[in-house]
Motif scaffolding. Structure first.
Motif, PDB file in Angstrom:
ATOM      1  N   GLU A   1     -85.762  28.781  18.252  1.00 15.78           N
ATOM      2  CA  GLU A   1     -87.184  28.915  17.926  1.00 15.78           C
ATOM      3  C   GLU A   1     -87.950  29.703  18.963  1.00 15.78           C
ATOM      4  OE1 GLU A   1     -89.386  25.272  17.255  1.00 15.78           O
ATOM      5  OE2 GLU A   1     -91.041  26.437  16.424  1.00 15.78           O
ATOM      6  N   GLU A   2     -87.571  29.601  20.232  1.00 19.36           N
ATOM      7  CA  GLU A   2     -88.446  30.098  21.292  1.00 19.36           C
ATOM      8  C   GLU A   2     -87.996  31.393  21.952  1.00 19.36           C
ATOM      9  OE1 GLU A   2     -91.098  28.606  21.202  1.00 19.36           O
ATOM     10  OE2 GLU A   2     -90.632  26.584  20.483  1.00 19.36           O
TER      11      GLU A   2
ATOM     12  N   THR B   1     -92.611  18.747  18.551  1.00 16.25           N
ATOM     13  CA  THR B   1     -93.296  19.069  19.809  1.00 16.25           C
ATOM     14  C   THR B   1     -94.646  18.377  19.924  1.00 16.25           C
ATOM     15  OG1 THR B   1     -92.130  21.144  20.051  1.00 16.25           O
ATOM     16  CG2 THR B   1     -94.210  20.995  21.168  1.00 16.25           C
TER      17      THR B   1
ATOM     18  N   ASP C   1     -90.066  23.186  26.053  1.00 18.97           N
ATOM     19  CA  ASP C   1     -89.409  23.846  24.910  1.00 18.97           C
ATOM     20  C   ASP C   1     -88.607  25.043  25.411  1.00 18.97           C
ATOM     21  OD1 ASP C   1     -90.684  22.985  22.002  1.00 18.97           O
ATOM     22  OD2 ASP C   1     -92.157  22.738  23.575  1.00 18.97           O
TER      23      ASP C   1
ATOM     24  N   ASP D   1     -83.160  24.186  17.649  1.00 20.46           N
ATOM     25  CA  ASP D   1     -84.557  23.820  17.910  1.00 20.46           C
ATOM     26  C   ASP D   1     -84.566  23.045  19.226  1.00 20.46           C
ATOM     27  OD1 ASP D   1     -87.218  23.136  17.883  1.00 20.46           O
ATOM     28  OD2 ASP D   1     -87.255  22.728  15.726  1.00 20.46           O
TER      29      ASP D   1
ATOM     30  N   ILE E   1     -86.951  21.640  20.999  1.00 23.05           N
ATOM     31  CA  ILE E   1     -87.660  20.360  20.808  1.00 23.05           C
ATOM     32  C   ILE E   1     -88.198  20.395  19.378  1.00 23.05           C
ATOM     33  CG2 ILE E   1     -89.530  18.809  21.476  1.00 23.05           C
ATOM     34  CD1 ILE E   1     -89.542  20.038  24.263  1.00 23.05           C
ATOM     35  N   ASP E   2     -87.722  19.521  18.542  1.00 23.61           N
ATOM     36  CA  ASP E   2     -88.283  19.398  17.205  1.00 23.61           C
ATOM     37  C   ASP E   2     -89.172  18.152  17.215  1.00 23.61           C
ATOM     38  OD1 ASP E   2     -88.472  20.205  14.401  1.00 23.61           O
ATOM     39  OD2 ASP E   2     -87.590  18.239  14.051  1.00 23.61           O
TER      40      ASP E   2
END
Ligand code: IPD
Ligand code: CA
Ligand code: CA
Length: 271
Positions: free
Chosen positions: A71-72, A92, A48, A87, A89-90
């Motif tokens: 997101e991260e 996860t 991610d 995103d 990885i959507d």
């Protein structure tokens, strides 16, 4: 630097594809949880973070001054009026279990990076396990690869296949499941695919008739919502509210009009 929507779309596609390849390669090599976030069920993997770093770097190189909301990592404010909502990885949890339903979602929006007010300009959502690349641009239509997507109309709610998702918060998840238990007798069936971005793209592609979820973050729905909307779906909350954390519903307009009052009656927004 002003850019045309076509240029933004092309960049979104290229970057999502590159990140998708990275994510897929890391999956082949094996995946481990790097950290947990809001709950033990809410995980982040090294992939991610690596995916988000790659996407962030590519955007900074190509479009210095554009904002970033992923997101991260921490958000970067925009000096151009455009912000990339990502995103890395959507899906996860699917990624962790090697279930082939996860995506990289890269969208670019105009205005504040707030779903209540932004205007999505271009988006790409890739499922790296099968190479499917969904993309859309404002006014330019939605595509799966090179195929134009249009939602079918005239579907009855009782025959609709409806996707949804559940919160990482176990208490809320239980309440959401109660609402689903009351919805399922009124529709064809329910799917919980595990990637909000792919759920929204599935509505565009006719693989789901409708989708709804409470609690989505901006990066969960920014890309997929544009794909669904450009395929002709209505994507919104209850009573004309914009799609967002309170509720996101996506369906062709006639089906949306049947589903929205049922979701309201079931109290999904309070769950
Ligand atoms: C999640 C997925 C899931 C949805 C959750 C999201 P993540 O995103 O989209 O399908 O039900 O609400 O948080 O954590 O895999 O990026
Ligand atoms: Ca997500
Ligand atoms: Ca994610």
């Amino acid at each position: 630097m002003p850019a045309s929507i076509d240029e933004l779309l092309s960049l979104a596609r290229t970057i999502a594809g590159e990140a998708g390849e990275l994510v897929h390669a890391r999956r082949e090599a094996g995946v481990q949880i790097a950290a947990t976030k809001t709950a033990p069920e809410d995980i982040v993997t090294a992939a991610d973070r690596e995916s988000e770093d790659l996407i962030r770097g590519r955007i900074a190189d190509a479009r210095p001054g554009d904002g970033f909301c992923g997101e991260e990592s921490d958000a970067t404010a925009s000096s151009t009026g455009l912000t990339w909502v990502v995103d890395p990885i959507d899906g996860t949890v699917n990624y962790l279990y090697d279930i082939p339903a996860y995506a990289v979602s890269v969208a670019v929006v105009e205005g504040d990076p707030d779903p209540a007010t932004w205007r999505a300009l271009a988006a790409a959502v890739v499922n790296p396990t099968n190479g499917e690349l969904y993309s859309a641009s404002a006014g330019g239509g939605a595509y799966l690869g090179g195929r134009r997507l249009r939602v079918a109309t005239g579907k009855q709610l009782s025959l609709a296949l409806v996707g949804t998702g559940f919160s990482y918060d176990s208490r809320r998840r239980g309440l959401q499941a109660e609402a689903v238990s009351r919805l399922i007798p009124r529709v064809r069936d329910i799917r919980r695919i595990g990637s909000a971005a792919l759920d929204l793209c599935a509505v565009a592609a006719g693989r789901l008739d409708a989708y709804y979820e409470k609690g989505l973050k901006p990066w969960d729905h920014a890309g997929g919502a544009l794909v669904a909307a450009e395929a002709g779906a209505t994507v919104a909350g209850l009573h004309g509210a914009p799609a967002g954390r309170a509720l996101t519903i996506a369906a062709e307009p006639g089906l949306f009009a049947q589903l929205e009052p049922v979701l309201d009656e079931l109290g999904v927004i309070d769950r």
